[in-house]
Write a protein that holds these residues in place. Structure first.
Motif, PDB file in Angstrom:
ATOM      1  N   LYS A 148       5.171 -21.501  17.609  1.00 24.04           N
ATOM      2  CA  LYS A 148       4.794 -20.210  17.012  1.00 24.04           C
ATOM      3  C   LYS A 148       5.450 -19.058  17.784  1.00 24.04           C
ATOM      4  N   LYS A 149       5.687 -17.956  17.068  1.00 25.33           N
ATOM      5  CA  LYS A 149       6.274 -16.777  17.712  1.00 25.33           C
ATOM      6  C   LYS A 149       5.243 -16.097  18.604  1.00 25.33           C
ATOM      7  N   PHE A 150       5.715 -15.562  19.717  1.00 26.74           N
ATOM      8  CA  PHE A 150       4.805 -14.829  20.604  1.00 26.74           C
ATOM      9  C   PHE A 150       4.733 -13.378  20.134  1.00 26.74           C
ATOM     10  N   GLU A 151       3.523 -12.964  19.725  1.00 25.75           N
ATOM     11  CA  GLU A 151       3.333 -11.592  19.234  1.00 25.75           C
ATOM     12  C   GLU A 151       2.669 -10.754  20.334  1.00 25.75           C
ATOM     13  N   ARG A 152       2.961  -9.477  20.320  1.00 29.59           N
ATOM     14  CA  ARG A 152       2.299  -8.565  21.264  1.00 29.59           C
ATOM     15  C   ARG A 152       0.784  -8.622  21.043  1.00 29.59           C
ATOM     16  N   LEU A 153       0.018  -8.624  22.126  1.00 30.10           N
ATOM     17  CA  LEU A 153      -1.443  -8.718  21.951  1.00 30.10           C
ATOM     18  C   LEU A 153      -2.186  -7.821  22.924  1.00 30.10           C
ATOM     19  N   GLN A 154      -3.393  -7.434  22.500  1.00 31.18           N
ATOM     20  CA  GLN A 154      -4.351  -6.742  23.370  1.00 31.18           C
ATOM     21  C   GLN A 154      -5.387  -7.803  23.716  1.00 31.18           C
ATOM     22  N   GLY A 155      -5.139  -8.530  24.796  1.00 31.50           N
ATOM     23  CA  GLY A 155      -5.951  -9.709  25.043  1.00 31.50           C
ATOM     24  C   GLY A 155      -7.100  -9.488  26.004  1.00 31.50           C
ATOM     25  N   LEU A 156      -8.241 -10.065  25.653  1.00 34.35           N
ATOM     26  CA  LEU A 156      -9.395 -10.060  26.564  1.00 34.35           C
ATOM     27  C   LEU A 156      -9.030 -10.905  27.785  1.00 34.35           C
ATOM     28  N   VAL A 157      -9.363 -10.399  28.982  1.00 33.23           N
ATOM     29  CA  VAL A 157      -8.955 -11.050  30.225  1.00 33.23           C
ATOM     30  C   VAL A 157     -10.119 -11.804  30.856  1.00 33.23           C
ATOM     31  N   ASP A 194       3.090  -6.902  26.475  1.00 35.68           N
ATOM     32  CA  ASP A 194       4.293  -6.538  25.730  1.00 35.68           C
ATOM     33  C   ASP A 194       5.480  -7.347  26.263  1.00 35.68           C
ATOM     34  N   LEU A 195       5.742  -8.476  25.651  1.00 38.18           N
ATOM     35  CA  LEU A 195       6.840  -9.336  26.118  1.00 38.18           C
ATOM     36  C   LEU A 195       8.191  -8.684  25.837  1.00 38.18           C
ATOM     37  N   GLU A 196       8.319  -8.114  24.667  1.00 46.66           N
ATOM     38  CA  GLU A 196       9.572  -7.440  24.308  1.00 46.66           C
ATOM     39  C   GLU A 196       9.975  -6.438  25.398  1.00 46.66           C
TER      40      GLU A 196
END
Lengths: 214, 490
Positions: A2-11, A153-155
């Motif tokens: 799957k493509k890696f999408e930018r996320l606002q991830g809970l840590v 933000d991987l990009e």
């Protein structure tokens, strides 16, 4: 992949160094011949109060209330915050499979073990190396703030905090490209079949003992 | 050409393409497979309609799940009582059959731990690249072969393309100079190295083990050292080619044929680091200062001299380290300041890809000979690394020495190194083990592992607690013997 999408991830914080792959997924679960279904046994020995075995119904097992991932505030976490040398030990790809199956798509730590690093990227999991002081600050912020999220933000190769502070990180160009595009390594390599055959045609005459099919 | 390290040479000799982004495609000469990390890879091939690129580069054997008791083993796969384990072994058999890959099955005499089998068959050769879905593939670097563990996605990649996408590592030389003391072995050297540089000390590096103490070691001792490179964080451990390497390989089943042999030896002689080669880091140890080692914690870097005491976490000047030590002491049921030799044991395990070869068994047998396992030891087991090691040990009468002393003599496999089969520790049980990892739960849920050499494990079995083998009345060999290739041919 799957493509890696930018996320606002809970840590969620995993506050110990040298977390080994035996701890991430104990050996009894390596007997599976599948790639999926390892999530309920992620960190099995820390997460439950009893000994786990393959095929059991995890929902009826006694949870260890002290284990961080069992705390309601970390439910649905996608970003695991860890300490140095995360993923050391065996080459089991079941470790990233379990992290992925549980829902993690990013791990942030001061350092990672080499094989685990490779295996994670092959499964669409982004590993981010930040210096010890930054990781320590993120631990404090995560523990102090319920619902703490990081913008990954991987990009742009940045981890951005809720206050807008950005921490840049390094990732090699090929891995980044594969993650962003969700590319299958094997297909890419087979595009170079000609180069591989050329190599073999040089390698075989100088090392004939390495080829037993002649 | 600029001066090169051994690693630089091996890398250059296998480079198929170099990409601008720093990654490269490297060619793989030997791919070893076992039942745990391969099923999903074969499944991937099948789903994509792909075939192995080169069948003859692959060699498989089941090792992690196989039972080690004669009763179960004599029934073949049907003797594996755990259904899930049995299916995994049967799946390897079926995959090897359908993809036409050579496999030494459960009761083939050549079956064994994959890292014991490769070298003893001569399937590991100098100048090769060797990979396996197992981190202890570092073992094969003892032959100046560029060898490392890979994950299952990479297993599939190697099957399909005969190549691996890789980044070049940095060079670390660990130089061990001088003479080892009597009773101090290769295992003690590598544990001392890990104690020095830590479990992440080699991360990102290929380690070349060099120096007179390494040169003096037999191939089996060198395998023990390279095996645990991964426990120092390095995927790759290497030793340069010398006469020991060449003598060991001659006549082994997969070794070059007689007419290829002179050219092979000539090529292998170059597999040494150039005199002025550049290493990014160099670590030096004095062999004479190395004592028998015993791990006290839950990471291989938590290791001490046998004459020492369990360290005090408050002496560490790093909070994360102190926390880790406290947690380890609690898990291990030990207290700071306790003498290592006062640690009482419940079980003893002699085996694993680190220490299950013939010289390891000879060392342990020398200690056990004419003695008895202590009454507080509930189980002391010896698990040879392969069927051929077992046969040779029996021909030398080692099995009788062990059995008379009260050890169990088992069938070959990974066994209690990681306890995927029925051999495991119970919660709270304490074990002296010749294996490579003392992680929490590694040898069984709640089990407590102390890593030691074969001689130290045997002496611990006899005394019921750790003792310094240097004080023991036996004739130590220090992994300096040489196994005869002729003895290992099936």
């Amino acid at each position: 992949m799957k493509k890696f999408e930018r996320l606002q991830g809970l840590v969620a914080p995993m506050d110990r160094a040298n977390v080994d792959t035996d701890l991430i997924i104990p050996k009894q679960f390596l007997k599976s011949i599948k790639r999926t279904g390892f999530g309920p046994n992620l960190f099995d020995e820390l997460r439950y109060l009893d000994e786990g075995y393959p095929g059991q119904d995890a929902t009826s097992r006694p949870l260890n209330p002290d284990f961080v991932l069992n705390q309601p505030r970390y439910r649905g976490a996608q970003v695991l915050l860890a300490r140095r040398n995360f993923g050391c030990g065996s080459s089991r790809e079941h470790a990233p499979w379990a992290l992925d199956d549980f829902g993690f798509c990013v791990v942030i730590a001061p350092s990672f073990a080499d094989i685990f690093y490779n295996n994670s990227f092959k499964n669409g999991i982004l590993l981010i190396t930040l210096d010890e002081a930054t990781v320590e600050r993120l631990f404090q912020a995560t523990e102090a703030t319920e619902g703490y999220r990081l913008d990954i933000d991987l990009e742009g190769q940045r981890v951005i905090t809720p206050s807008g502070e950005a921490f840049p990180f390094e990732v090699d160009a090929f891995r980044k490209h594969c993650l962003l595009e969700g590319l299958d390594d094997i297909g890419l390599t087979l595009e170079q079949s000609g180069a591989i055959r050329d190599f073999e045609s040089r390698h075989r005459p100088s090392n004939p003992w390495l080829f037993r099919d002649a | 050409m600029a001066s090169q390290t051994l690693y630089d040479k091996l890398w250059a000799q296998h480079l198929v393409t170099q990409r601008d982004d720093g990654s490269a495609l490297i060619y793989i000469d030997r791919h070893l497979l076992h039942e745990v990390t391969s099923p999903q890879a074969f499944e991937g091939l099948r789903l994509a309609g792909r075939k192995p690129w080169r069948r003859d580069a692959n060699l498989a054997t089941p090792d992690h799940n196989v039972p080690t008791t004669l009763k179960e083993r004599s029934a073949g796969n049907a003797g594996i009582l755990d259904d899930v384990s049995r299916i995994q072994v049967e799946t390897l058999d079926a995959n090897c059959e359908s993809f036409e890959i050579e496999e030494f099955r459960i009761n083939d005499e050549r079956q064994g731990i994959v890292h014991v089998v490769g070298p003893e068959q001569g399937a590991t050769l100098p100048g090769m690249t060797v990979v396996c879905g197992d981190s202890h593939t570092a073992t094969h670097g003892a032959f100046a072969a560029l060898s490392h563990g890979i994950g299952t996605s990479e297993v599939e990649h190697v099957l399909a393309t005969q190549c691996l996408i890789a980044q070049k590592m940095k060079n670390l030389q660990v130089r061990v100079e001088g003479k080892l003391g009597l009773g101090v072995t290769a295992k003690d050297i590598v544990l001392a190295i890990i104690g020095r540089i830590g479990t992440a000390g080699g991360t990102g590096y290929a380690i070349e083990f060099a120096g007179s103490a390494i040169r003096d070691l037999s191939m089996e001792g060198r395998m023990t050292i390279c095996n645990m490179a991964i426990e120092a964080g390095a995927r790759v451990g290497l030793v340069a080619v010398d006469d020991h390497t060449i003598d060991y390989l001659k006549g082994r089943p997969f070794a070059p044929t007689a007419d290829q042999w002179p050219a092979a030896v000539e090529a292998w002689r170059d597999l040494v680091s150039d005199d002025d080669a550049h290493f990014d880091k160099i670590v030096e140890l004095d062999a004479a200062e190395i004592e028998p080692q015993v791990t006290w914690g839950t990471s291989p870097e938590m290791v001490a001299n046998v004459s020492a005491r369990v360290p005090d976490p408050t002496d560490a000047n790093d909070e994360t380290v102190t926390q880790g030590m406290n947690r380890a002491l609690e898990y291990m049921g030990l207290s700071a300041g306790q003498k290592i030799t006062d640690i009482q044991l419940d079980k003893v395990f002699i085996g694993s890809c680190t220490n299950s070869r013939i010289e390891d068994l000879r060392e342990a047998a020398k200690v056990a000979k004419g003695r008895k396992v202590a009454t507080n030891i509930q189980l002391a087991m010896v698990v040879p690394g392969s069927g051929l090691v077992k046969r040779l040990a029996e021909a030398e009468g080692l099995d009788r020495i062990f059995v008379e002393a009260g050890f169990e003599w088992r069938e070959p496999g990974c066994s209690m190194c990681l306890a995927m089969n029925a051999d495991k520790l119970g919660a709270g049980e304490r074990c002296a083990s010749t294996s490579n990892r003392n992680f929490e739960g590694r040898q069984g849920y709640g089990g407590r592992t102390h890593l030691v050499s074969p001689a130290m494990a045997a002496a611990a079995a006899v005394e019921g607690h750790f003792v310094d083998v240097r004080d023991y009345d036996y004739d130590p060999g220090n992994n300096m013997g040489r196994a005869d290739a002729g003895e290992m041919s099936a």
